[in-house]
Design a protein around this motif. Structure first.
Motif, PDB file in Angstrom:
ATOM      1  N   ASP A   1       6.279  -2.505   9.358  1.00  0.00           N
ATOM      2  CA  ASP A   1       6.762  -1.126   9.261  1.00  0.00           C
ATOM      3  C   ASP A   1       5.881  -0.358   8.282  1.00  0.00           C
ATOM      4  O   ASP A   1       5.099  -0.923   7.530  1.00  0.00           O
ATOM      5  CB  ASP A   1       8.239  -1.065   8.865  1.00  0.00           C
ATOM      6  N   ALA A   2       6.054   0.939   8.279  1.00  0.00           N
ATOM      7  CA  ALA A   2       5.202   1.819   7.472  1.00  0.00           C
ATOM      8  C   ALA A   2       5.431   1.609   5.984  1.00  0.00           C
ATOM      9  O   ALA A   2       4.476   1.638   5.179  1.00  0.00           O
ATOM     10  CB  ALA A   2       5.467   3.272   7.852  1.00  0.00           C
ATOM     11  N   GLU A   3       6.711   1.396   5.580  1.00  0.00           N
ATOM     12  CA  GLU A   3       7.008   1.215   4.155  1.00  0.00           C
ATOM     13  C   GLU A   3       6.341  -0.028   3.607  1.00  0.00           C
ATOM     14  O   GLU A   3       5.788  -0.032   2.501  1.00  0.00           O
ATOM     15  CB  GLU A   3       8.524   1.143   3.960  1.00  0.00           C
ATOM     16  N   MET A   4       6.405  -1.088   4.378  1.00  0.00           N
ATOM     17  CA  MET A   4       5.787  -2.350   3.960  1.00  0.00           C
ATOM     18  C   MET A   4       4.269  -2.197   3.809  1.00  0.00           C
ATOM     19  O   MET A   4       3.666  -2.650   2.818  1.00  0.00           O
ATOM     20  CB  MET A   4       6.096  -3.438   4.987  1.00  0.00           C
ATOM     21  N   MET A   5       3.659  -1.561   4.790  1.00  0.00           N
ATOM     22  CA  MET A   5       2.215  -1.366   4.742  1.00  0.00           C
ATOM     23  C   MET A   5       1.801  -0.515   3.544  1.00  0.00           C
ATOM     24  O   MET A   5       0.829  -0.826   2.849  1.00  0.00           O
ATOM     25  CB  MET A   5       1.734  -0.699   6.037  1.00  0.00           C
ATOM     26  N   GLN A   6       2.560   0.531   3.259  1.00  0.00           N
ATOM     27  CA  GLN A   6       2.213   1.414   2.164  1.00  0.00           C
ATOM     28  C   GLN A   6       2.325   0.705   0.828  1.00  0.00           C
ATOM     29  O   GLN A   6       1.475   0.882  -0.057  1.00  0.00           O
ATOM     30  CB  GLN A   6       3.124   2.651   2.178  1.00  0.00           C
ATOM     31  N   GLN A   7       3.356  -0.121   0.662  1.00  0.00           N
ATOM     32  CA  GLN A   7       3.507  -0.864  -0.588  1.00  0.00           C
ATOM     33  C   GLN A   7       2.337  -1.825  -0.785  1.00  0.00           C
ATOM     34  O   GLN A   7       1.796  -1.947  -1.896  1.00  0.00           O
ATOM     35  CB  GLN A   7       4.829  -1.635  -0.579  1.00  0.00           C
ATOM     36  N   ALA A   8       1.920  -2.498   0.287  1.00  0.00           N
ATOM     37  CA  ALA A   8       0.789  -3.422   0.191  1.00  0.00           C
ATOM     38  C   ALA A   8      -0.501  -2.666  -0.135  1.00  0.00           C
ATOM     39  O   ALA A   8      -1.326  -3.134  -0.942  1.00  0.00           O
ATOM     40  CB  ALA A   8       0.638  -4.204   1.487  1.00  0.00           C
ATOM     41  N   VAL A   9      -0.673  -1.479   0.460  1.00  0.00           N
ATOM     42  CA  VAL A   9      -1.863  -0.667   0.188  1.00  0.00           C
ATOM     43  C   VAL A   9      -1.882  -0.224  -1.267  1.00  0.00           C
ATOM     44  O   VAL A   9      -2.926  -0.244  -1.938  1.00  0.00           O
ATOM     45  CB  VAL A   9      -1.913   0.537   1.141  1.00  0.00           C
ATOM     46  N   ASP A  10      -0.714   0.175  -1.798  1.00  0.00           N
ATOM     47  CA  ASP A  10      -0.636   0.627  -3.194  1.00  0.00           C
ATOM     48  C   ASP A  10      -0.956  -0.514  -4.170  1.00  0.00           C
ATOM     49  O   ASP A  10      -1.660  -0.302  -5.172  1.00  0.00           O
ATOM     50  CB  ASP A  10       0.755   1.197  -3.484  1.00  0.00           C
ATOM     51  N   ILE A  11      -0.436  -1.708  -3.888  1.00  0.00           N
ATOM     52  CA  ILE A  11      -0.716  -2.848  -4.766  1.00  0.00           C
ATOM     53  C   ILE A  11      -2.199  -3.190  -4.725  1.00  0.00           C
ATOM     54  O   ILE A  11      -2.826  -3.468  -5.759  1.00  0.00           O
ATOM     55  CB  ILE A  11       0.144  -4.062  -4.359  1.00  0.00           C
ATOM     56  N   ARG A  12      -2.775  -3.132  -3.535  1.00  0.00           N
ATOM     57  CA  ARG A  12      -4.199  -3.439  -3.410  1.00  0.00           C
ATOM     58  C   ARG A  12      -5.043  -2.440  -4.186  1.00  0.00           C
ATOM     59  O   ARG A  12      -6.014  -2.819  -4.859  1.00  0.00           O
ATOM     60  CB  ARG A  12      -4.593  -3.440  -1.937  1.00  0.00           C
ATOM     61  N   ALA A  13      -4.661  -1.172  -4.127  1.00  0.00           N
ATOM     62  CA  ALA A  13      -5.414  -0.146  -4.855  1.00  0.00           C
ATOM     63  C   ALA A  13      -5.262  -0.310  -6.364  1.00  0.00           C
ATOM     64  O   ALA A  13      -6.178   0.003  -7.133  1.00  0.00           O
ATOM     65  CB  ALA A  13      -4.947   1.238  -4.421  1.00  0.00           C
ATOM     66  N   ALA A  14      -4.092  -0.808  -6.809  1.00  0.00           N
ATOM     67  CA  ALA A  14      -3.836  -0.917  -8.240  1.00  0.00           C
ATOM     68  C   ALA A  14      -4.594  -2.075  -8.888  1.00  0.00           C
ATOM     69  O   ALA A  14      -5.077  -1.954 -10.024  1.00  0.00           O
ATOM     70  CB  ALA A  14      -2.333  -1.073  -8.493  1.00  0.00           C
ATOM     71  N   VAL A  15      -4.703  -3.232  -8.195  1.00  0.00           N
ATOM     72  CA  VAL A  15      -5.294  -4.420  -8.824  1.00  0.00           C
ATOM     73  C   VAL A  15      -6.688  -4.759  -8.291  1.00  0.00           C
ATOM     74  O   VAL A  15      -7.372  -5.611  -8.863  1.00  0.00           O
ATOM     75  CB  VAL A  15      -4.363  -5.644  -8.649  1.00  0.00           C
ATOM     76  N   THR A  16      -7.106  -4.090  -7.224  1.00  0.00           N
ATOM     77  CA  THR A  16      -8.420  -4.330  -6.607  1.00  0.00           C
ATOM     78  C   THR A  16      -8.684  -5.825  -6.452  1.00  0.00           C
ATOM     79  O   THR A  16      -9.527  -6.413  -7.152  1.00  0.00           O
ATOM     80  CB  THR A  16      -9.546  -3.695  -7.452  1.00  0.00           C
TER      81      THR A  16
END
Length: 525
Positions: free
Chosen positions: A200-215
């Motif tokens: 779902d979109a919420e799950m994808m967005q959370q994963a994208v945000d975590i990836r952007a935060a910790v690289t």
């Protein structure tokens, strides 16, 4: 998981044996059976098409026509094509030049991300790394507690500032976990993220945000190998929405058809990096495409078996056992207990035997094997006294009854165990004799006299030179009289065992032909 596919492919190759040359019809029938086997294993249709097309092209070329054994050549082609669709080469983790290395886990709920985080942490710790698990799954009930328990069992530290169960900010926890790792000199950070029952979109967005935060240096997509064709669609959705660098296959010990493992690499273009093969924390290994293809074709995986043995067996114990073997000491029940524990440390005996070539032919017997037999044997041995373990031959009826009562087994079970151990002990003795002086009576073996050796010829000649006693009484009396005469003459001419006259006989040193001046050491003569 690949049992059905392995059986189908093995049966297909059996039909090619004994053929000196493959006709076009043989190739068509073989490719058709391979296609059916792959489709039954739930492999994605595009993968099946490309695989069978490559096999057909190579099987009808000069590569097989010029071969002395076309059947083996076809097996070789299928093996190489399987390796290709599984990734070709082993893909290992890329570590950051400046620690810590950040590894982010993503995937659907139920794929086994949290358990995998503990397995990966334990594996990295065994590779002399210092990993830290970061609990960013704050939505699934008790996910944080599960990661803490898993980390404790794996011997890996866990960073979990939020209780979870819907409370906390996953992105903030990931950022704080990375700072915590830098302050406390952790060289690897494993971020466990939340999953859903579906994409779902919420799950994808959370994963994208975590990836952007910790690289992260590596994003691993955790894929349940038992979900079949849905695995491909899920992997494609994550690749397009979040992106990942490698795949981890879980539940490879299940009874599903295993099409996901053969499809995901070809469809997504991302390599499979790790495989989870059981529920225990040690049931985790690097994914080797060549070894996996060899398992599918029932050609075994001896390299993995050797690696597991090297980790499970103690080098000092092995050296002590070798020294004991060289000193011709008996194999005792204490030694047997050590070897039994080492084998158990390697993992499931069924899995180990399954890594040997040709084991698919006795799969039913392997499935029927009860591994609890190890526990029963250990209980019997531990119910014995130290003396009884060192000297099993003293086990009389009363001792066996006592041991049976102490371990909760029947006397017949104890008798059976001791009988099998006695056979093993006898085999060890025969091995020592064979490695030491050779096998007596076996021509060409070390320590054995050949049929034409000088010693054997002399022995045969001596035996031929002996005359048996005659059946004629008069002649036999003459033989006995001659023998007595020879014996008397020998006594008169013989001295002591070293050629010196016996007591009562005169001794003359001049008869010994000694060097000049040596007679002064013989009593001052």
């Amino acid at each position: 998981m690949f049992a059905t596919l392995s059986d189908r492919l093995t049966a297909t190759f059996k039909t090619l044996r004994g053929k000196g040359r493959l006709s076009a019809e043989d190739v068509d029938n073989t490719v058709r059976e391979i296609r059916r086997a792959l489709l039954d294993a739930d492999v994605a249709l595009p993968v099946v098409r490309s695989f069978t097309a490559a096999v057909r092209e190579r099987a009808t070329g000069v590569e097989v026509s010029a071969s002395l054994n076309p059947a083996q050549q076809v097996v070789k082609i299928v093996n190489e094509e399987l390796i290709a669709i599984l990734g070709g080469e082993t893909r290992r983790l890329r570590f950051a030049k400046n620690p810590p290395t950040v590894i982010m886990l993503a995937g659907l709920q139920g794929a086994g991300k949290t358990t995998l985080a503990g397995k990966l942490g334990r594996w990295l710790k065994q590779q002399n790394h210092r990993p830290l698990l970061v609990a960013c799954d704050l939505q699934r009930p008790n996910a944080v507690q599960q990661l803490q328990i898993t980390g404790e069992r794996a011997g890996v530290d866990v960073f979990a500032p939020e209780p979870g169960n819907g409370v906390g900010d996953p992105v903030g926890v990931a950022t704080a976990g990375l700072e915590h790792a830098r302050r406390h000199a952790y060289d690897v950070v494993i971020v466990d993220t939340a999953g859903r029952t579906g994409v779902d979109a919420e799950m994808m967005q959370q994963a994208v945000d975590i990836r952007a935060a910790v690289t992260p240096d590596e994003v691993l997509f955790v894929l349940d190998a038992m979900i079949g064709q849905d695995a491909v669609a899920t992997a494609e959705a994550f690749r397009d929405g979040v992106g990942f660098d490698g795949v981890v296959l879980t539940k490879l010990d299940g009874d599903a058809r295993g099409g996901a493992a053969l499809s995901v690499r070809q469809v997504t273009g991302m390599p499979v990096m790790f495989a989870s093969t059981g529920e225990k924390l040690d049931d985790f290994e690097l994914f080797h495409p060549d070894r996996m293809a060899s398992r599918i074709l029932d050609m075994g995986d001896v390299l993995t078996l050797i690696e597991q043995a090297e980790k499970a067996f103690d080098a000092d114990q092995a050296q002590a056992m070798a020294a004991k073997f060289a000193n011709d000491e008996d194999f005792t029940l204490d030694d047997f207990l050590q070897q039994l524990n080492a084998v158990r440390n390697m993992g499931s005996l069924k899995k180990m035997l399954g890594m040997l070539p040709g084991m698919a032919q006795i799969r039913d017997q392997l499935d029927a094997f009860d591994e609890r037999e190890f526990d029963r044997i250990e209980a019997m041995v531990r119910s014995m006294t130290p003396l009884e373990r060192r000297q099993p031959r003293i086990m009389n009826g009363s001792r066996r009854a006592r041991v049976a009562k102490g371990c909760g087994q029947s006397v017949s079970a104890v008798n059976d165990m001791l009988e099998r151990f006695g056979q093993a002990q006898k085999m060890m003795r025969q091995m020592r004799k064979g490695m030491g002086g050779g096998m007596p009576g076996m021509p060409g073996m070390p320590g054995a006299a050949s049929a034409g050796s000088k010693k054997q010829k002399a022995r045969i000649a001596a035996q031929k030179g002996k005359k048996g006693k005659s059946g004629n009484p008069a002649k036999r009396a003459e033989q006995e009289k001659a023998a007595l005469t020879r014996s008397a003459e020998a006594k008169e001419n013989a001295g002591s065992a070293f050629g010196v006259p016996e007591a009562g006989q005169e001794f003359d040193p001049s008869q010994l032909n000694l060097p000049k001046g040596f007679d002064k050491f013989l009593g001052g003569r």
